[in-house]
Design a protein around this motif. Sequence first.
Motif, PDB file in Angstrom:
ATOM      1  N   GLY A  90      -5.660  -4.323  -6.709  1.00 22.21           N
ATOM      2  CA  GLY A  90      -4.219  -3.707  -6.008  1.00 22.21           C
ATOM      3  C   GLY A  90      -4.758  -2.969  -4.630  1.00 22.21           C
ATOM      4  N   ALA A  91      -4.117  -2.024  -4.132  1.00 22.18           N
ATOM      5  CA  ALA A  91      -4.473  -1.375  -2.783  1.00 22.18           C
ATOM      6  C   ALA A  91      -5.236  -0.119  -2.932  1.00 22.18           C
ATOM      7  CB  ALA A  91      -3.196  -1.072  -2.329  1.00 22.18           C
ATOM      8  N   ALA A  92      -5.383   0.249  -4.299  1.00 23.67           N
ATOM      9  CA  ALA A  92      -6.150   1.580  -4.373  1.00 23.67           C
ATOM     10  C   ALA A  92      -7.440   1.800  -3.493  1.00 23.67           C
ATOM     11  CB  ALA A  92      -6.646   1.912  -5.834  1.00 23.67           C
ATOM     12  N   PHE A  93      -8.326   0.552  -3.658  1.00 25.28           N
ATOM     13  CA  PHE A  93      -9.503   0.753  -2.819  1.00 25.28           C
ATOM     14  C   PHE A  93      -9.543   1.007  -1.508  1.00 25.28           C
ATOM     15  CE2 PHE A  93     -12.642  -1.685  -0.268  1.00 25.28           C
ATOM     16  CZ  PHE A  93     -13.923  -0.783  -0.622  1.00 25.28           C
ATOM     17  N   HIS A  94      -8.490   0.193  -0.913  1.00 24.46           N
ATOM     18  CA  HIS A  94      -8.074   0.224   0.565  1.00 24.46           C
ATOM     19  C   HIS A  94      -7.280   1.562   1.115  1.00 24.46           C
ATOM     20  CE1 HIS A  94      -9.429  -3.824   1.404  1.00 24.46           C
ATOM     21  NE2 HIS A  94      -8.869  -4.293   0.181  1.00 24.46           N
ATOM     22  N   MET A 108       0.827  -1.321   0.058  1.00 21.04           N
ATOM     23  CA  MET A 108      -0.083   0.060   0.126  1.00 21.04           C
ATOM     24  C   MET A 108       0.875   1.173   0.070  1.00 21.04           C
ATOM     25  SD  MET A 108      -3.296  -0.507   2.223  1.00 21.04           S
ATOM     26  CE  MET A 108      -3.928  -2.109   2.537  1.00 21.04           C
ATOM     27  N   SER A 109       1.918   1.209   0.357  1.00 17.64           N
ATOM     28  CA  SER A 109       2.930   2.526   0.694  1.00 17.64           C
ATOM     29  C   SER A 109       3.268   2.926  -0.553  1.00 17.64           C
ATOM     30  CB  SER A 109       3.914   2.166   1.249  1.00 17.64           C
ATOM     31  OG  SER A 109       4.935   1.045   0.872  1.00 17.64           O
ATOM     32  N   GLU A 110       3.174   2.519  -1.775  1.00 18.99           N
ATOM     33  CA  GLU A 110       3.568   2.886  -3.143  1.00 18.99           C
ATOM     34  C   GLU A 110       2.420   3.993  -3.496  1.00 18.99           C
ATOM     35  OE1 GLU A 110       1.574  -0.838  -4.097  1.00 18.99           O
ATOM     36  OE2 GLU A 110       3.283  -0.416  -2.698  1.00 18.99           O
ATOM     37  N   LEU A 111       1.251   3.725  -2.998  1.00 16.85           N
ATOM     38  CA  LEU A 111       0.207   4.605  -3.225  1.00 16.85           C
ATOM     39  C   LEU A 111      -0.103   5.670  -2.339  1.00 16.85           C
ATOM     40  CD1 LEU A 111      -2.586   2.122  -4.406  1.00 16.85           C
ATOM     41  CD2 LEU A 111      -1.152   3.624  -6.157  1.00 16.85           C
ATOM     42  N   HIS A 112      -0.470   6.921  -2.686  1.00 18.63           N
ATOM     43  CA  HIS A 112      -0.780   7.796  -1.663  1.00 18.63           C
ATOM     44  C   HIS A 112      -2.312   8.483  -2.257  1.00 18.63           C
ATOM     45  CE1 HIS A 112       0.919  10.243  -4.966  1.00 18.63           C
ATOM     46  NE2 HIS A 112       0.301  11.201  -4.530  1.00 18.63           N
ATOM     47  N   VAL A 113      -2.887   9.046  -1.366  1.00 19.38           N
ATOM     48  CA  VAL A 113      -4.227   9.676  -1.483  1.00 19.38           C
ATOM     49  C   VAL A 113      -4.171  11.224  -1.465  1.00 19.38           C
ATOM     50  CG1 VAL A 113      -6.701   9.726  -0.777  1.00 19.38           C
ATOM     51  CG2 VAL A 113      -5.480   7.486  -0.827  1.00 19.38           C
ATOM     52  N   THR A 114      -4.777  11.867  -2.466  1.00 18.08           N
ATOM     53  CA  THR A 114      -5.068  13.144  -2.190  1.00 18.08           C
ATOM     54  C   THR A 114      -6.215  13.588  -1.894  1.00 18.08           C
ATOM     55  OG1 THR A 114      -5.086  13.568  -4.457  1.00 18.08           O
ATOM     56  CG2 THR A 114      -2.850  13.939  -3.584  1.00 18.08           C
ATOM     57  N   VAL A 115      -6.721  14.554  -1.422  1.00 13.17           N
ATOM     58  CA  VAL A 115      -8.262  14.922  -1.025  1.00 13.17           C
ATOM     59  C   VAL A 115      -8.498  16.231  -1.531  1.00 13.17           C
ATOM     60  CG1 VAL A 115     -10.060  15.503   0.577  1.00 13.17           C
ATOM     61  CG2 VAL A 115      -8.309  13.770   1.197  1.00 13.17           C
ATOM     62  N   GLU A 116      -9.134  16.126  -2.746  1.00 12.46           N
ATOM     63  CA  GLU A 116      -9.429  17.414  -3.650  1.00 12.46           C
ATOM     64  C   GLU A 116     -10.560  17.672  -3.756  1.00 12.46           C
ATOM     65  OE1 GLU A 116      -7.644  16.237  -7.392  1.00 12.46           O
ATOM     66  OE2 GLU A 116      -5.921  15.102  -6.511  1.00 12.46           O
ATOM     67  N   THR A 117     -10.895  19.061  -3.790  1.00 13.07           N
ATOM     68  CA  THR A 117     -12.343  19.762  -4.060  1.00 13.07           C
ATOM     69  C   THR A 117     -12.778  19.912  -5.305  1.00 13.07           C
ATOM     70  OG1 THR A 117     -11.269  21.962  -3.847  1.00 13.07           O
ATOM     71  CG2 THR A 117     -11.988  21.076  -2.004  1.00 13.07           C
TER      72      THR A 117
END
Length: 189
Positions: A116-120, A1-10
């Motif tokens: 992959g891990a995107a959903f999680h 999971m560490s290779e993905l990151h999440v941004t919170v966008e408006t």
Amino acid sequence: MSELHVTVETSVPEPQIARFQAVYEEAFGPLRTTAAARQVLHPSEFRAEMVDPRIHKHVARLPSGEPIGVTTLTRCLETVPWISPEYFAARYPEHAARDAVFYAGFTLVAPGARHGAAFHVMIESVVRVLVAERAVVGWDICSYNNTRFSFADGIRAALDERASVDVAVEDSQIYYAARFTGNGATEGG
């Protein structure tokens, strides 16, 4: 999971909207013929959600920054035309008074990243917000997706892994159809 990151966008940039619209159509399009209630946003509705700052987009990204998934979350329930904000306010008055009632609209993952891990990582990002707010969150799943793919069980498991949470069915709606085949008792006589 560490290779993905999440941004919170408006707001999602226009080129990404088109990409996510295609993924959305691929994921939700088949529901046009498998669910009685309309499950698929029109392209203009989808775009409106992607640029509406009241709807936060939790976007899963590869290390390169390429987006591969999006989950929508809002505390402005009036942005969700198929639910009743008044229901949630009456059912959860303490949360409503704190502006801590949310609705999760949809989750999309690009076809090549679905295992992959995107959903999680997106769910983890959403859960962080909800835990911090001591919130209530609603979401809906059509019967087809629940029966065929066990989405409710998967979401419940994902939530249980990340927080102390009580999940309950809030409501359901059953659609009926009557197929007329003749005049009944007066037929033939």
